[in-house]
Design a protein around this motif. Sequence first.
Motif, PDB file in Angstrom:
ATOM      1  N   GLY A  92      -8.291  -9.091  13.423  1.00 30.16           N
ATOM      2  CA  GLY A  92      -7.501 -10.149  13.999  1.00 30.16           C
ATOM      3  C   GLY A  92      -6.321  -9.668  14.817  1.00 30.16           C
ATOM      4  O   GLY A  92      -5.793 -10.385  15.648  1.00 30.16           O
ATOM      5  N   ASN A  93      -5.862  -8.440  14.562  1.00 28.85           N
ATOM      6  CA  ASN A  93      -4.693  -7.944  15.259  1.00 28.85           C
ATOM      7  C   ASN A  93      -5.037  -7.240  16.558  1.00 28.85           C
ATOM      8  O   ASN A  93      -4.155  -6.999  17.379  1.00 28.85           O
ATOM      9  N   GLY A  94      -6.259  -6.851  16.733  1.00 36.07           N
ATOM     10  CA  GLY A  94      -6.693  -6.320  18.014  1.00 36.07           C
ATOM     11  C   GLY A  94      -6.409  -4.865  18.245  1.00 36.07           C
ATOM     12  O   GLY A  94      -7.318  -4.101  18.476  1.00 36.07           O
ATOM     13  N   TYR A  95      -5.160  -4.430  18.193  1.00 32.55           N
ATOM     14  CA  TYR A  95      -4.817  -3.077  18.596  1.00 32.55           C
ATOM     15  C   TYR A  95      -5.154  -2.087  17.502  1.00 32.55           C
ATOM     16  O   TYR A  95      -5.256  -2.410  16.339  1.00 32.55           O
ATOM     17  N   ALA A  96      -5.281  -0.831  17.902  1.00 33.77           N
ATOM     18  CA  ALA A  96      -5.662   0.223  16.963  1.00 33.77           C
ATOM     19  C   ALA A  96      -4.456   0.646  16.134  1.00 33.77           C
ATOM     20  O   ALA A  96      -3.950   1.752  16.264  1.00 33.77           O
ATOM     21  N   GLY A  97      -4.008  -0.240  15.268  1.00 32.17           N
ATOM     22  CA  GLY A  97      -2.860   0.058  14.441  1.00 32.17           C
ATOM     23  C   GLY A  97      -1.590  -0.448  15.076  1.00 32.17           C
ATOM     24  O   GLY A  97      -1.341  -0.230  16.250  1.00 32.17           O
ATOM     25  N   ASN A  98      -0.759  -1.116  14.305  1.00 32.78           N
ATOM     26  CA  ASN A  98       0.498  -1.629  14.834  1.00 32.78           C
ATOM     27  C   ASN A  98       1.646  -0.686  14.565  1.00 32.78           C
ATOM     28  O   ASN A  98       2.777  -0.973  14.930  1.00 32.78           O
ATOM     29  N   THR A  99       1.381   0.433  13.911  1.00 31.48           N
ATOM     30  CA  THR A  99       2.438   1.361  13.571  1.00 31.48           C
ATOM     31  C   THR A  99       2.154   2.718  14.146  1.00 31.48           C
ATOM     32  O   THR A  99       1.062   3.245  14.005  1.00 31.48           O
ATOM     33  N   SER A 100       3.147   3.300  14.790  1.00 33.03           N
ATOM     34  CA  SER A 100       3.007   4.593  15.429  1.00 33.03           C
ATOM     35  C   SER A 100       2.903   5.697  14.396  1.00 33.03           C
ATOM     36  O   SER A 100       3.624   5.705  13.402  1.00 33.03           O
ATOM     37  N   ARG A 121       5.809  -4.388  30.494  1.00 30.39           N
ATOM     38  CA  ARG A 121       7.026  -4.060  29.758  1.00 30.39           C
ATOM     39  C   ARG A 121       6.844  -2.769  28.968  1.00 30.39           C
ATOM     40  O   ARG A 121       7.756  -1.937  28.892  1.00 30.39           O
ATOM     41  N   ALA A 122       5.647  -2.591  28.389  1.00 33.26           N
ATOM     42  CA  ALA A 122       5.366  -1.367  27.646  1.00 33.26           C
ATOM     43  C   ALA A 122       5.490  -0.149  28.554  1.00 33.26           C
ATOM     44  O   ALA A 122       6.068   0.876  28.183  1.00 33.26           O
ATOM     45  N   GLU A 123       4.953  -0.265  29.770  1.00 36.28           N
ATOM     46  CA  GLU A 123       5.024   0.848  30.720  1.00 36.28           C
ATOM     47  C   GLU A 123       6.468   1.136  31.102  1.00 36.28           C
ATOM     48  O   GLU A 123       6.868   2.304  31.227  1.00 36.28           O
ATOM     49  N   ASP A 124       7.273   0.096  31.296  1.00 37.19           N
ATOM     50  CA  ASP A 124       8.685   0.295  31.632  1.00 37.19           C
ATOM     51  C   ASP A 124       9.402   1.077  30.528  1.00 37.19           C
ATOM     52  O   ASP A 124      10.190   1.991  30.809  1.00 37.19           O
ATOM     53  N   LEU A 125       9.148   0.690  29.293  1.00 35.45           N
ATOM     54  CA  LEU A 125       9.796   1.377  28.175  1.00 35.45           C
ATOM     55  C   LEU A 125       9.327   2.819  28.070  1.00 35.45           C
ATOM     56  O   LEU A 125      10.117   3.734  27.800  1.00 35.45           O
ATOM     57  N   LEU A 126       8.042   3.043  28.273  1.00 36.00           N
ATOM     58  CA  LEU A 126       7.516   4.410  28.219  1.00 36.00           C
ATOM     59  C   LEU A 126       8.118   5.275  29.318  1.00 36.00           C
ATOM     60  O   LEU A 126       8.475   6.432  29.091  1.00 36.00           O
ATOM     61  N   ASN A 127       8.234   4.710  30.512  1.00 34.95           N
ATOM     62  CA  ASN A 127       8.824   5.460  31.621  1.00 34.95           C
ATOM     63  C   ASN A 127      10.299   5.765  31.380  1.00 34.95           C
ATOM     64  O   ASN A 127      10.846   6.706  31.961  1.00 34.95           O
ATOM     65  N   ILE A 182       1.619  -3.777  23.968  1.00 34.02           N
ATOM     66  CA  ILE A 182       0.288  -3.543  24.531  1.00 34.02           C
ATOM     67  C   ILE A 182      -0.723  -4.470  23.866  1.00 34.02           C
ATOM     68  O   ILE A 182      -1.580  -5.066  24.523  1.00 34.02           O
ATOM     69  N   ASN A 183      -0.599  -4.613  22.562  1.00 30.31           N
ATOM     70  CA  ASN A 183      -1.504  -5.479  21.819  1.00 30.31           C
ATOM     71  C   ASN A 183      -1.403  -6.926  22.270  1.00 30.31           C
ATOM     72  O   ASN A 183      -2.396  -7.652  22.313  1.00 30.31           O
ATOM     73  N   ASN A 184      -0.184  -7.333  22.664  1.00 26.70           N
ATOM     74  CA  ASN A 184       0.049  -8.719  23.081  1.00 26.70           C
ATOM     75  C   ASN A 184      -0.149  -8.925  24.577  1.00 26.70           C
ATOM     76  O   ASN A 184       0.112 -10.009  25.094  1.00 26.70           O
ATOM     77  N   GLY A 185      -0.613  -7.899  25.273  1.00 26.72           N
ATOM     78  CA  GLY A 185      -0.897  -8.025  26.695  1.00 26.72           C
ATOM     79  C   GLY A 185       0.294  -7.795  27.598  1.00 26.72           C
ATOM     80  O   GLY A 185       0.201  -7.977  28.815  1.00 26.72           O
TER      81      GLY A 185
END
Length: 208
Positions: free
Chosen positions: A75-83, A104-110, A97-100
């Motif tokens: 139901g949660n979709g992503y491969a684990g919600n915890t790093s 924003r995820a890319e901005d934070l990563l950059n 990323i899981n929520n689409g």
Amino acid sequence: MNDPYKVLGVSPDASDDEIKKAYRALARKYHPDKYRDSDLADLASEKMKEVNAAYEEIKQMRENGGGRKGRSNAGNGYAGNTSSSGNPQYNDIRRMINNGNDARAEDLLNGIPTGERNAEWHFLMGCVCVKRGNYVDAQRLFDTACSMDPYNNEYRAAQDRLRTRANGYGGGYNTTRGGGCSGCDICSGLLCADCCCECCGGDLISCC
């Protein structure tokens, strides 16, 4: 990667001693010496690797203050919600990323300094690239994540799955940024049918 607690057959609430006891029992069960010259040698070896990886992951989580970590289900979709890195910022990026919310995820990563970009950073940026249709860049990032953390089964699964998809499409992935889900053959095979999240070892979520 599979839930490390399930691999060891223990509850997330298990004590450290209980986890160690379960690990030792499985290590005895699948020790390579027991299967020498047996047809099951390769299978036992793979199982032993999985058990070792699960035990190391649990130890790392608890040493980093992660406590009892669970993995997401279908139901949660992503491969684990915890790093696996124990960095709470990466946990937030995974949820985005899981929520689409890959932009924003890319901005934070950059925004993470180059010198602090570990295996988890490369894995998550690879997931963003998959969702953007940048499959060549994604493969390069997954390769880097695996080289930095070679025993992480989650990273390896993403690397292998994307490489398998690439071979199925003649090894040709585009690197155009911002294309999103175009409905092309590659997208249909990788992103829409399986989605980024399953590609990266997780479960199905829709992207179109």
